[in-house]
Design a protein around this motif. Structure first.
Motif, PDB file in Angstrom:
ATOM      1  N   GLY A  79       0.825  -1.202   0.000  1.00  0.00           N
ATOM      2  CA  GLY A  79       0.000   0.000   0.000  1.00  0.00           C
ATOM      3  C   GLY A  79       0.860   1.252   0.000  1.00  0.00           C
ATOM      4  N   LEU A  80       1.937   1.219   0.767  1.00  0.00           N
ATOM      5  CA  LEU A  80       2.865   2.357   0.803  1.00  0.00           C
ATOM      6  C   LEU A  80       3.505   2.582  -0.560  1.00  0.00           C
ATOM      7  N   ILE A  81       3.876   1.494  -1.230  1.00  0.00           N
ATOM      8  CA  ILE A  81       4.453   1.613  -2.575  1.00  0.00           C
ATOM      9  C   ILE A  81       3.466   2.311  -3.511  1.00  0.00           C
ATOM     10  N   ALA A  83       1.024   4.255  -2.664  1.00  0.00           N
ATOM     11  CA  ALA A  83       0.833   5.635  -2.219  1.00  0.00           C
ATOM     12  C   ALA A  83       1.961   6.536  -2.703  1.00  0.00           C
ATOM     13  N   VAL A  84       3.184   6.072  -2.565  1.00  0.00           N
ATOM     14  CA  VAL A  84       4.345   6.879  -2.990  1.00  0.00           C
ATOM     15  C   VAL A  84       4.304   7.109  -4.504  1.00  0.00           C
ATOM     16  N   LEU A  85       4.016   6.060  -5.247  1.00  0.00           N
ATOM     17  CA  LEU A  85       3.971   6.192  -6.705  1.00  0.00           C
ATOM     18  C   LEU A  85       2.875   7.159  -7.145  1.00  0.00           C
ATOM     19  N   CYS A  86       1.720   7.071  -6.508  1.00  0.00           N
ATOM     20  CA  CYS A  86       0.574   7.875  -6.953  1.00  0.00           C
ATOM     21  C   CYS A  86       0.583   9.295  -6.394  1.00  0.00           C
ATOM     22  N   ILE A  87       1.003   9.444  -5.146  1.00  0.00           N
ATOM     23  CA  ILE A  87       0.910  10.753  -4.478  1.00  0.00           C
ATOM     24  C   ILE A  87       2.190  11.569  -4.683  1.00  0.00           C
ATOM     25  N   LYS A  88       3.338  10.952  -4.420  1.00  0.00           N
ATOM     26  CA  LYS A  88       4.597  11.694  -4.538  1.00  0.00           C
ATOM     27  C   LYS A  88       5.032  11.869  -5.989  1.00  0.00           C
ATOM     28  N   PHE A  89       5.014  10.756  -6.739  1.00  0.00           N
ATOM     29  CA  PHE A  89       5.514  10.796  -8.109  1.00  0.00           C
ATOM     30  C   PHE A  89       4.403  10.967  -9.140  1.00  0.00           C
ATOM     31  N   ARG A  90       3.146  10.970  -8.677  1.00  0.00           N
ATOM     32  CA  ARG A  90       1.980  11.213  -9.533  1.00  0.00           C
ATOM     33  C   ARG A  90       1.937  10.290 -10.748  1.00  0.00           C
ATOM     34  N   THR A  91       2.267   9.033 -10.487  1.00  0.00           N
ATOM     35  CA  THR A  91       2.164   8.019 -11.529  1.00  0.00           C
ATOM     36  C   THR A  91       0.690   7.774 -11.854  1.00  0.00           C
ATOM     37  N   GLY A  97      -1.515   0.331 -10.056  1.00  0.00           N
ATOM     38  CA  GLY A  97      -2.245  -0.791  -9.491  1.00  0.00           C
ATOM     39  C   GLY A  97      -2.003  -2.086 -10.254  1.00  0.00           C
ATOM     40  N   VAL A  98      -2.048  -2.005 -11.581  1.00  0.00           N
ATOM     41  CA  VAL A  98      -1.796  -3.185 -12.401  1.00  0.00           C
ATOM     42  C   VAL A  98      -0.360  -3.675 -12.198  1.00  0.00           C
ATOM     43  N   GLY A  99       0.570  -2.737 -12.082  1.00  0.00           N
ATOM     44  CA  GLY A  99       1.963  -3.092 -11.843  1.00  0.00           C
ATOM     45  C   GLY A  99       2.141  -3.837 -10.527  1.00  0.00           C
ATOM     46  N   ILE A 100       1.414  -3.407  -9.505  1.00  0.00           N
ATOM     47  CA  ILE A 100       1.483  -4.080  -8.204  1.00  0.00           C
ATOM     48  C   ILE A 100       0.970  -5.512  -8.318  1.00  0.00           C
ATOM     49  N   ASN A 101      -0.094  -5.707  -9.067  1.00  0.00           N
ATOM     50  CA  ASN A 101      -0.617  -7.060  -9.264  1.00  0.00           C
ATOM     51  C   ASN A 101       0.414  -7.972  -9.921  1.00  0.00           C
ATOM     52  N   ILE A 102       1.062  -7.455 -10.955  1.00  0.00           N
ATOM     53  CA  ILE A 102       2.064  -8.248 -11.671  1.00  0.00           C
ATOM     54  C   ILE A 102       3.274  -8.509 -10.783  1.00  0.00           C
ATOM     55  N   PHE A 103       3.707  -7.479 -10.062  1.00  0.00           N
ATOM     56  CA  PHE A 103       4.869  -7.601  -9.178  1.00  0.00           C
ATOM     57  C   PHE A 103       4.615  -8.630  -8.082  1.00  0.00           C
ATOM     58  N   ALA A 104       3.432  -8.561  -7.460  1.00  0.00           N
ATOM     59  CA  ALA A 104       3.099  -9.501  -6.388  1.00  0.00           C
ATOM     60  C   ALA A 104       3.040 -10.930  -6.906  1.00  0.00           C
ATOM     61  N   SER A 105       2.476 -11.106  -8.091  1.00  0.00           N
ATOM     62  CA  SER A 105       2.370 -12.438  -8.677  1.00  0.00           C
ATOM     63  C   SER A 105       3.751 -13.060  -8.896  1.00  0.00           C
ATOM     64  N   GLY A 106       4.660 -12.285  -9.472  1.00  0.00           N
ATOM     65  CA  GLY A 106       6.001 -12.801  -9.724  1.00  0.00           C
ATOM     66  C   GLY A 106       6.823 -12.969  -8.455  1.00  0.00           C
ATOM     67  N   LEU A 107       6.711 -11.995  -7.541  1.00  0.00           N
ATOM     68  CA  LEU A 107       7.515 -12.026  -6.319  1.00  0.00           C
ATOM     69  C   LEU A 107       7.161 -13.229  -5.445  1.00  0.00           C
ATOM     70  N   THR A 108       5.887 -13.522  -5.313  1.00  0.00           N
ATOM     71  CA  THR A 108       5.484 -14.643  -4.466  1.00  0.00           C
ATOM     72  C   THR A 108       5.984 -15.977  -5.011  1.00  0.00           C
ATOM     73  N   ILE A 109       6.012 -16.118  -6.334  1.00  0.00           N
ATOM     74  CA  ILE A 109       6.515 -17.359  -6.928  1.00  0.00           C
ATOM     75  C   ILE A 109       8.020 -17.498  -6.686  1.00  0.00           C
TER      76      ILE A 109
END
Length: 305
Positions: A79-81, A83-91, A97-109
């Motif tokens: 969630g912090l990641i 927040a930083v991307l959206c609020i600080k860097f205005r991504t 959000g989609v990037g987080i889904n992909i990152f979590a999927s790969g990282l857990t494996i």
């Protein structure tokens, strides 16, 4: 007649409640996040990392509740990641959000293979035990709600009530709803919009982590890759269908959980793959029909203030 009795039975009700737990918790997190003006499509990934984090915590400590805490922390970090991307860097919030889904999927494996030398699942870990509430479990009919039930069921009820009360009965909730609709007006009134947004997005991640932990150390005692299986998107649909209201999210989640329960309990003369599609088809219908009608936070996705 047998099908009717199966659908409208106490067993079906209890299955629906159990399946609704992760949807309700994650949907409440989504409500808080979007009420602050931040769109979160990464709920699926946050739930997945929470499920994995809970199993890792339970694996190394041998205590299921410490695993739940680890899952909450893992979800909060994601969630912090966001927040930083959206609020600080205005991504772009949808891309994040989609990037987080992909990152979590790969990282857990990857981490699953590193810890358990398996790409598909973890080893067995300690599991949350069901509880029976003395006295209340002896009440006729209603006593079933208090006998050998997951503590997450009661925790979910508390989360729904507290979030609804804070959102609609306190000054904090009033400020948050103002931020979601008119952030410039809130800032002019002295509200720290950035602070509220950080807190809400992190809380969303923590709640999603809690929802994921329920799947891995309560419903089961291990982690399986992609075990969230679209529940994050169902939770997002419940947020929209529920009108960005905790009580509405509860009702919408129960509807989706009911559709899942039918697949499990009712013996219909349909191919199993068709039955497995029912909850997801319902989710698509809700998103298509109610997205246009629903009036969400007016400033959601806009952080130009």
């Amino acid at each position: 007649m047998e099908i009717f009795e199966s659908i409208f039975s106490m067993n079906m009700l209890m299955i629906t409640l159990r399946m609704a737990v992760p949807l309700v918790i994650a949907s409440i997190g989504s409500v808080l996040c979007e009420r602050s003006g931040i769109i979160n499509l990464g709920i699926e990934g946050m739930m997945l990392i929470g499920a994995f984090g809970a199993v890792v915590g339970a694996h190394f400590t041998g205590i299921a509740w410490l695993g739940v805490l680890t899952g909450i922390i893992a979800g909060g970090l994601f969630g912090l990641i966001h927040a930083v991307l959206c609020i600080k860097f205005r991504t772009n919030q949808s891309v994040s959000g989609v990037g987080i889904n992909i990152f979590a999927s790969g990282l857990t494996i990857v981490l699953c293979r590193a810890i358990w030398e398996s790409d598909g699942s973890s080893g067995s870990v300690a599991q949350i035990s069901n509880v029976t509430v003395p006295g209340l479990s002896q009440i006729p009919i209603l006593g079933q709600f208090f006998e050998k039930q997951s503590p997450f069921l009661y925790l979910t009820a508390v989360i729904v009530f507290v979030s609804w009360y804070v959102l609609y009965k306190t000054n904090i909730g009033l400020r948050l709803r103002t931020i979601g609709d008119h952030p410039k007006a809130a800032a002019t009134a002295g509200v720290n919009v950035t602070k509220y947004r950080y807190v809400c997005v992190i809380l969303c991640g923590m709640l999603c982590g809690l929802a994921g932990a329920y799947l891995s150390v309560d419903q089961s005692n291990l982690f399986v890759k992609e075990m969230v299986a679209g529940r994050g998107f169902m939770a997002l649909a419940a947020t929209i269908f529920g009108g960005w209201n905790p009580a509405g999210s509860l009702l919408a989640s129960l509807l989706f959980a009911f559709a899942q329960g039918i697949r499990i309990t009712v013996d219909l003369a349909l191919p199993q793959r068709i039955l497995q599609m029912v909850p997801y088809l319902l989710t698509l219908v809700v998103l298509i029909v109610f997205r246009r009608r629903a009036q969400g936070p007016q400033a959601a996705g806009d952080i130009k203030d």
